[in-house]
Design a protein around this motif. Structure first.
Motif, PDB file in Angstrom:
ATOM      1  N   ASN A  26       0.622  -1.157   0.127  1.00 60.87           N
ATOM      2  CA  ASN A  26       0.265   0.110  -0.056  1.00 60.87           C
ATOM      3  C   ASN A  26       1.059   1.534  -0.111  1.00 60.87           C
ATOM      4  OD1 ASN A  26      -2.858  -1.548   0.325  1.00 60.87           O
ATOM      5  ND2 ASN A  26      -2.378  -1.430   2.273  1.00 60.87           N
ATOM      6  N   ARG A  27       2.621   1.325  -0.959  1.00 64.24           N
ATOM      7  CA  ARG A  27       3.041   2.181  -1.013  1.00 64.24           C
ATOM      8  C   ARG A  27       2.391   3.053  -2.008  1.00 64.24           C
ATOM      9  NH1 ARG A  27       5.757   4.222   3.744  1.00 64.24           N
ATOM     10  NH2 ARG A  27       6.244   1.875   4.960  1.00 64.24           N
ATOM     11  N   LEU A  28       0.951   3.081  -2.819  1.00 66.52           N
ATOM     12  CA  LEU A  28       0.898   4.303  -3.316  1.00 66.52           C
ATOM     13  C   LEU A  28       1.484   5.445  -3.939  1.00 66.52           C
ATOM     14  CD1 LEU A  28      -2.614   2.695  -3.759  1.00 66.52           C
ATOM     15  CD2 LEU A  28      -0.560   1.658  -4.298  1.00 66.52           C
ATOM     16  N   PHE A  29       1.430   6.205  -2.368  1.00 62.47           N
ATOM     17  CA  PHE A  29       2.663   7.452  -2.962  1.00 62.47           C
ATOM     18  C   PHE A  29       3.191   7.312  -3.775  1.00 62.47           C
ATOM     19  CE2 PHE A  29       4.611  11.134  -1.854  1.00 62.47           C
ATOM     20  CZ  PHE A  29       4.203  12.306  -2.784  1.00 62.47           C
ATOM     21  N   ALA A  30       4.658   6.384  -2.994  1.00 66.13           N
ATOM     22  CA  ALA A  30       5.357   6.080  -3.701  1.00 66.13           C
ATOM     23  C   ALA A  30       5.103   5.947  -5.058  1.00 66.13           C
ATOM     24  CB  ALA A  30       6.647   5.201  -2.801  1.00 66.13           C
ATOM     25  N   LEU A  31       4.483   5.124  -5.137  1.00 67.99           N
ATOM     26  CA  LEU A  31       4.057   4.297  -6.196  1.00 67.99           C
ATOM     27  C   LEU A  31       3.695   5.245  -8.233  1.00 67.99           C
ATOM     28  CD1 LEU A  31       3.699   1.709  -8.182  1.00 67.99           C
ATOM     29  CD2 LEU A  31       1.677   1.363  -8.132  1.00 67.99           C
ATOM     30  N   GLY A  32       3.219   6.624  -7.476  1.00 66.37           N
ATOM     31  CA  GLY A  32       2.869   7.236  -8.529  1.00 66.37           C
ATOM     32  C   GLY A  32       4.709   8.594  -8.243  1.00 66.37           C
ATOM     33  N   SER A  33       5.176   9.034  -7.331  1.00 69.60           N
ATOM     34  CA  SER A  33       6.518   9.296  -8.128  1.00 69.60           C
ATOM     35  C   SER A  33       6.986   7.912  -8.497  1.00 69.60           C
ATOM     36  CB  SER A  33       6.863   9.578  -6.620  1.00 69.60           C
ATOM     37  OG  SER A  33       6.481  10.454  -5.387  1.00 69.60           O
ATOM     38  N   LEU A  34       7.593   7.095  -8.333  1.00 68.61           N
ATOM     39  CA  LEU A  34       8.157   5.832  -9.707  1.00 68.61           C
ATOM     40  C   LEU A  34       7.594   5.883 -11.050  1.00 68.61           C
ATOM     41  CD1 LEU A  34      10.475   3.475  -9.111  1.00 68.61           C
ATOM     42  CD2 LEU A  34       7.937   2.625  -9.111  1.00 68.61           C
ATOM     43  N   TYR A  35       6.582   6.152 -10.660  1.00 68.69           N
ATOM     44  CA  TYR A  35       6.021   6.137 -12.409  1.00 68.69           C
ATOM     45  C   TYR A  35       6.395   8.029 -13.367  1.00 68.69           C
ATOM     46  CZ  TYR A  35       2.434   2.377 -12.637  1.00 68.69           C
ATOM     47  OH  TYR A  35       1.793   1.170 -12.304  1.00 68.69           O
ATOM     48  N   GLN A  36       6.179   8.585 -12.024  1.00 67.43           N
ATOM     49  CA  GLN A  36       6.522  10.392 -12.947  1.00 67.43           C
ATOM     50  C   GLN A  36       7.877   9.681 -13.442  1.00 67.43           C
ATOM     51  OE1 GLN A  36       6.755  13.058  -9.735  1.00 67.43           O
ATOM     52  NE2 GLN A  36       6.472  14.633 -11.199  1.00 67.43           N
ATOM     53  N   SER A  37       8.865   9.426 -11.790  1.00 66.75           N
ATOM     54  CA  SER A  37      10.459   9.302 -12.301  1.00 66.75           C
ATOM     55  C   SER A  37      10.998   8.140 -13.625  1.00 66.75           C
ATOM     56  CB  SER A  37      11.485   9.053 -11.107  1.00 66.75           C
ATOM     57  OG  SER A  37      10.865   7.811 -10.776  1.00 66.75           O
ATOM     58  N   HIS A  38       9.454   7.321 -13.827  1.00 69.33           N
ATOM     59  CA  HIS A  38       9.843   6.652 -15.176  1.00 69.33           C
ATOM     60  C   HIS A  38       9.140   7.202 -16.873  1.00 69.33           C
ATOM     61  CE1 HIS A  38      11.707   2.839 -14.101  1.00 69.33           C
ATOM     62  NE2 HIS A  38      11.596   3.293 -12.431  1.00 69.33           N
ATOM     63  N   GLY A  39       8.773   8.236 -16.568  1.00 68.51           N
ATOM     64  CA  GLY A  39       7.978   9.979 -17.872  1.00 68.51           C
ATOM     65  C   GLY A  39       6.775   9.178 -17.435  1.00 68.51           C
ATOM     66  N   ASN A  40       5.933   8.158 -16.760  1.00 68.85           N
ATOM     67  CA  ASN A  40       4.621   7.198 -16.771  1.00 68.85           C
ATOM     68  C   ASN A  40       3.868   8.316 -15.998  1.00 68.85           C
ATOM     69  OD1 ASN A  40       5.238   5.626 -18.413  1.00 68.85           O
ATOM     70  ND2 ASN A  40       5.186   3.950 -16.665  1.00 68.85           N
ATOM     71  N   LEU A  41       3.752   9.813 -16.517  1.00 64.27           N
ATOM     72  CA  LEU A  41       2.934  10.690 -16.070  1.00 64.27           C
ATOM     73  C   LEU A  41       1.242  10.584 -15.678  1.00 64.27           C
ATOM     74  CD1 LEU A  41       4.776  13.585 -17.916  1.00 64.27           C
ATOM     75  CD2 LEU A  41       5.610  12.049 -14.935  1.00 64.27           C
ATOM     76  N   ILE A  42       1.114  10.412 -16.620  1.00 63.49           N
ATOM     77  CA  ILE A  42      -0.412   9.984 -16.208  1.00 63.49           C
ATOM     78  C   ILE A  42      -0.791   9.034 -15.084  1.00 63.49           C
ATOM     79  CG2 ILE A  42      -2.888   8.906 -17.387  1.00 63.49           C
ATOM     80  CD1 ILE A  42      -2.293  11.509 -19.250  1.00 63.49           C
ATOM     81  N   ASP A  43      -0.304   8.302 -15.335  1.00 69.89           N
ATOM     82  CA  ASP A  43      -0.284   7.048 -14.387  1.00 69.89           C
ATOM     83  C   ASP A  43      -0.235   7.142 -13.510  1.00 69.89           C
ATOM     84  OD1 ASP A  43      -0.818   5.134 -16.037  1.00 69.89           O
ATOM     85  OD2 ASP A  43       1.307   4.464 -16.837  1.00 69.89           O
ATOM     86  N   ALA A  44       1.267   8.567 -13.099  1.00 72.27           N
ATOM     87  CA  ALA A  44       1.429   8.705 -11.918  1.00 72.27           C
ATOM     88  C   ALA A  44       0.109   9.596 -10.350  1.00 72.27           C
ATOM     89  CB  ALA A  44       2.666   9.231 -11.841  1.00 72.27           C
ATOM     90  N   ILE A  45      -0.358  10.797 -12.247  1.00 75.46           N
ATOM     91  CA  ILE A  45      -1.154  11.263 -11.090  1.00 75.46           C
ATOM     92  C   ILE A  45      -2.485  10.867 -11.474  1.00 75.46           C
ATOM     93  CG2 ILE A  45      -2.725  13.631 -11.636  1.00 75.46           C
ATOM     94  CD1 ILE A  45      -0.427  14.724 -12.828  1.00 75.46           C
ATOM     95  N   LYS A  46      -3.388   9.686 -11.538  1.00 79.31           N
ATOM     96  CA  LYS A  46      -4.004   8.601 -11.801  1.00 79.31           C
ATOM     97  C   LYS A  46      -3.743   8.059 -10.447  1.00 79.31           C
ATOM     98  CE  LYS A  46      -5.628   7.858 -16.578  1.00 79.31           C
ATOM     99  NZ  LYS A  46      -6.054   7.247 -17.437  1.00 79.31           N
ATOM    100  N   THR A  47      -3.032   7.569  -9.791  1.00 77.07           N
ATOM    101  CA  THR A  47      -2.468   6.916  -9.026  1.00 77.07           C
ATOM    102  C   THR A  47      -2.606   7.870  -7.846  1.00 77.07           C
ATOM    103  OG1 THR A  47      -0.903   5.790 -10.098  1.00 77.07           O
ATOM    104  CG2 THR A  47      -0.591   5.345  -7.172  1.00 77.07           C
ATOM    105  N   TRP A  48      -1.928   8.802  -7.813  1.00 75.24           N
ATOM    106  CA  TRP A  48      -2.753   9.731  -7.095  1.00 75.24           C
ATOM    107  C   TRP A  48      -3.955  10.472  -6.789  1.00 75.24           C
ATOM    108  CZ3 TRP A  48       2.243  12.879  -9.235  1.00 75.24           C
ATOM    109  CH2 TRP A  48       3.461  12.415  -8.519  1.00 75.24           C
ATOM    110  N   VAL A  49      -4.525  10.450  -7.478  1.00 73.50           N
ATOM    111  CA  VAL A  49      -5.740  11.233  -7.410  1.00 73.50           C
ATOM    112  C   VAL A  49      -7.026  10.009  -6.674  1.00 73.50           C
ATOM    113  CG1 VAL A  49      -7.843  11.855  -8.927  1.00 73.50           C
ATOM    114  CG2 VAL A  49      -5.643  12.252  -9.186  1.00 73.50           C
ATOM    115  N   LYS A  50      -6.349   8.559  -6.624  1.00 72.49           N
ATOM    116  CA  LYS A  50      -7.234   7.633  -6.526  1.00 72.49           C
ATOM    117  C   LYS A  50      -6.546   7.581  -4.745  1.00 72.49           C
ATOM    118  CE  LYS A  50      -7.264   4.481  -9.941  1.00 72.49           C
ATOM    119  NZ  LYS A  50      -6.172   3.012 -10.515  1.00 72.49           N
ATOM    120  N   ILE A  51      -5.568   8.340  -4.111  1.00 71.96           N
ATOM    121  CA  ILE A  51      -5.471   8.522  -3.397  1.00 71.96           C
ATOM    122  C   ILE A  51      -6.029   9.782  -2.386  1.00 71.96           C
ATOM    123  CG2 ILE A  51      -3.843   8.755  -0.888  1.00 71.96           C
ATOM    124  CD1 ILE A  51      -1.374   7.575  -2.599  1.00 71.96           C
ATOM    125  N   ALA A  52      -5.970  10.488  -3.329  1.00 69.93           N
ATOM    126  CA  ALA A  52      -6.904  11.896  -2.931  1.00 69.93           C
ATOM    127  C   ALA A  52      -8.317  11.763  -2.608  1.00 69.93           C
ATOM    128  CB  ALA A  52      -6.284  12.890  -3.857  1.00 69.93           C
TER     129      ALA A  52
END
Length: 841
Positions: A487-513
């Motif tokens: 359940n480390r989804l915030f870190a998962l979003g950051s991992l997506y972002q650092s690898h250039g998967n911006l859509i997946d990163a923000i979608k992951t954070w939106v689910k938390i928010a």
């Protein structure tokens, strides 16, 4: 298992009838691998061929017997030496040297026996001029001298004789130097010059006197007081003596060790630290012979081969026994005898092995430093941890022999979690230390994956977020399931972002928010999303999530447009079109355009003013209402770019009298503006403040004071036009006694007003008028005094004297200068003070 520098192998056992055992006992040996030659007591030379394969586990070696040659019926073979250059085997028997073919053992034609010889040695270091010859040194059995022979294919000749004072008992040759042992002393001889030098005496029996060549111009002798003495060819000692036991029969050198033979045991001493490293039990040993990789030791019936264990294995064994200092000393000692690259690799290996010793003793700080110094592959450490092995690629093969230790960590992992936690902390320290270095870059994916899994395992949210937020080499196929599982989804979003998967990163954070997932590692996920969107260069992604951010919070969400870098902003009209649905966001964005970007576009100023008006009409809280009206009034006063008529129509319809008055004032209709404030707003203080504010910076010629007087006079006249406003008129006069001229005001006041009613104004006006007049006089006097001070300073600086004679005339009026005060112009002419433009003091 104890440390072993040499491994023992039994290579030969002489078989003979019981009655012949004593007669056929071994007296001497010679070796030129794989050929070994033995000389027996019954004058026989035996050829042996060693097998290339040796069973070290059983300590046995297969040896094939070759030819044998009987030299005579009696007398033992005293010495054997091999000359491989000519395939000669030289045999000392019956005080004579015979040359045999080393394969057939047949006598060599042309080489006659050299008789009357007690000792001989072959010199391996040949001068370049005699490259096709071998030198041999012999000791005469009849005379006290040694002879130097040059040995060829089919002849040998004596080239020099060196006389001695004593009979040699033993000798060794190294280059042009010969070390000779006599019955009571040791000598050094130079075979080129014939000179000799006494070294030191000894008291050994004939059996215990020996000399061994160490190489590089150095000899080892059995010195006095049971000391093994190292002597250079110059006669000096560069090494400390070796303390060894009594009754030493022989010594051999196999660098970096000295092997000492006694009747029942062989002792191995290190040349590096002078310490005994190994003992080998050898009952009945008679002598030894140094070979290229060890020594051959013989008894009357057997031959044993002690082979040197490779230095790498010795070092590893020392480290396994936690004898780190010995391992380092050994490595340092052999440095000059091995290639630089090999030495460096050995040093790295021993350093890493030492690190493992500290590692398993929980000396983690020392272990980390040693691993880094030894350039240990980080994957070797990762491989030790049972739960981390999935981070390694399939093609990785560990080069370490650590199966037992791996099992130890497995036990800790399953049982003692507290201790295993310390090992996990060490893994994190080590991987962080090598990350980004040349060592870590060789396997950056494995290092980053292991760090991620480790941080998740330890619950280290700070380091986890730092890892995934920055550039990393984490494999998504491995790390994404780990983060999802924990359940480390915030870190998962950051991992997506650092690898250039911006859509997946923000979608992951939106689910938390939105509350679909919980991750306590970040308390403000929404704020993080806004900050991320405000910095993204991919504008399509920003547009995709802009509505979501604004719907949650207009005040914060609008920052995705406001907080962007100056060189990466959106088109203003596109943003304004989007913000039509979000009035608060629209207002904040317009304020940003005008106050931060200094927009001069009239439509922006008009729109902000109208937006303020709409906000005022919708505000319910008194505090918010005052705040918004304050912003509107500030804009109306300060902005030069809005359209007054457009804003005026909306303000007038909204019954915002203060704002209406400001707009009328901006249009030049000050009288009408004051009437609105007095009659409609009923705010006399605001009306007076309007006069002051309207006069600030409005007159292009800088006559703000005059305009203020005019506006206040107009306000007074409005007050005087209504009897109900008499009190307001009196207050206005009392607040501004300096602005109004008393004589002018008296003319305007109604006849019905008494002097007492305006007495405060009159007194204040006169008092301030007198005060100003007196202050002007004081200022004038101070200015005159300052002028005089400057005149005095100028006169003192000029250092000019003037002579005034009797009867001297004024330059202007031509009358006599009879008074002490006078003036001198720049040409030196004297004048009365009243005849010039200067004022006399």
């Amino acid at each position: 298992m104890a440390f072993r520098a040499f491994k023992q192998t039994h290579v030969f056992e002489k078989q003979s009838a019981p009655k012949e055992k004593d007669k056929s006992s071994i007296q001497c040996i010679a070796c030129c691998e794989p050929h070994v030659y033995i000389g027996t007591k019954d004058a026989t030379v035996q050829h042996l061929i060693l097998s290339s394969s040796t069973d070290l586990g059983s300590g046995q070696s297969k040896t094939r017997e070759g030819r044998a040659r009987k030299l005579g019926s009696s007398n033992q073979v005293t010495q054997l030496r091999v000359v491989p250059l000519y395939n000669h085997l030289l045999v000392l028997w019956d005080r004579s040297i015979t040359a045999l073919n080393m394969f057939s053992l047949e006598p060599v034609p042309g080489l006659k026996k050299i008789q009357h010889v007690s000792l001989f040695e072959i010199c391996d270091s040949m001068p370049s001029a005699q490259a096709q010859c071998v030198e041999m040194v012999t000791s005469s059995s009849r005379r006290k001298l040694i002879r130097i022979h040059v040995v060829g294919v089919d002849r040998w000749d004596v080239v020099k004789e060196v006389p001695l004072l004593y009979d040699p008992r033993a000798l060794a040759v190294d280059g042009t130097s010969v070390c000779v042992a006599t019955s009571d002393r040791y000598l050094l001889c130079d075979i080129q010059t014939g000179s000799s030098q006494e070294l030191f005496p000894h008291n050994h029996s004939r059996q215990c006197v020996f000399v061994t060549s160490v190489g590089r111009g150095e000899f080892l002798v059995n010195g006095p007081e049971s000391l093994g003495m190292f002597v250079m060819k110059t006669g000096i000692c560069q090494r400390p003596p070796l303390q060894w036991p009594q009754e030493v029969l022989a010594a051999g050198v196999c660098f970096p060790y000295i092997l000492i033979l006694q009747p029942q045991v062989l002792s191995v001493y290190s040349m590096v630290d002078q310490q005994r490293k190994q003992t080998v039990s050898l009952t009945g040993a008679k002598g030894l012979l140094s070979t290229s990789d060890g020594v051959l030791v013989f008894t009357e019936r057997d031959i044993f081969w002690l082979r040197l264990v490779p230095i790498e294995e010795q070092i590893q064994a020392l480290v396994r026994h936690e004898r780190i200092e010995e391992a380092l000393l050994l490595l340092d000692g052999v440095q000059g005898h091995c290639p630089l690259d090999s030495y460096k690799e050995l040093l790295k290996a021993i350093t890493c092995l030492a690190g493992f010793v500290h590692f398993y003793q929980e000396g983690f700080s020392e272990a980390k430093d040693l691993f880094i110094t030894g350039e240990l592959d980080p994957r070797e450490i990762i491989h030790l941890y049972p739960d981390m092995q999935s981070c390694l690629s399939e093609d990785f093969q560990s080069q370490l022999d650590q199966p037992n230790k791996v099992r130890d960590l497995q036990v800790l992992w399953q049982g003692d979690r507290s201790t295993f936690h310390h090992y996990l902390a060490f893994l994190g320290d080590f991987l962080r230390a090598v990350k980004g270095t040349e060592l870590g870059l060789r396997c950056s994916k494995e290092v980053d994956c292991a760090l991620l899994r480790l941080y998740v395992e330890l619950g280290d949210s700070e380091n986890l977020q730092q890892l995934v937020a920055l550039a990393n080499e984490c494999r998504l196929d491995h790390c994404v399931p780990v983060l999802e599982q924990h359940n480390r989804l915030f870190a998962l979003g950051s991992l997506y972002q650092s690898h250039g998967n911006l859509i997946d990163a923000i979608k992951t954070w939106v689910k938390i928010a939105d509350g679909f997932h919980k991750d306590p590692s970040c308390s403000d996920v929404y704020g993080h999303i806004v900050r991320t969107l405000s910095q993204l260069q991919d504008k399509d992604v920003v547009w995709t999530f802009s509505d979501w951010t604004l719907q949650r919070n207009q005040e914060i969400g609008v920052q995705i447009f406001i907080k962007r870098p100056p060189d990466d902003r959106f088109e203003t009209q596109d943003v304004l079109a989007l913000l039509e649905k979000y009035p608060l966001a629209m207002l904040l964005y317009l304020e940003f355009l005008i106050y931060d970007l200094n927009s001069e576009e009239s439509r922006h100023h008009n729109r902000l003013a109208l937006t303020y008006v709409n906000e005022v009409l919708q505000e319910e809280e008194e505090v918010d209402l005052r705040k918004t009206r304050g912003k509107l009034q500030q804009l109306l006063w300060e902005s030069k770019f809005y359209d007054v008529s457009t804003v005026y129509e909306r303000v007038k319809s909204a019954n915002l009298h203060m704002e209406e008055a400001i707009l009328l004032g901006r249009a030049g209709e000050h009288s009408q503006a004051l009437k609105v404030l007095v009659h409609q707003e009923g705010d006399f203080q605001a009306a007076e403040a309007f006069c002051c504010r309207a006069a600030q910076g409005r007159d292009p010629r800088g006559r703000d004071r005059q305009l203020r007087q005019t506006l206040l006079l107009t306000l007074l006249q409005i007050y005087l036009s209504s009897e109900e406003l008499t009190s307001a008129a009196v207050d206005l006069l009392n607040h501004n006694p300096l602005v109004f001229a008393a004589e002018q005001i008296i003319q305007l006041l109604p006849d019905s007003w008494s002097v007492q009613l305006v007495s405060q104004f009159l007194v204040g006006s006169l008092r301030k008028t007198f005060h100003q007049r007196r202050m002007s006089m004081v200022q004038k006097a101070l200015g005159q005094a300052e002028l005089m001070r400057h005149k005095v300073i100028w006169m003192q600086a000029s250092k000019t004297t003037f002579r005034l004679d009797k009867g001297q005339k004024c330059k202007v009026c031509q009358r006599d200068l009879a008074e002490p005060q006078f003036v001198c112009n720049l040409h030196g002419d004297l004048m009365h003070t009243n005849c010039t433009d200067f004022t006399s003091s």
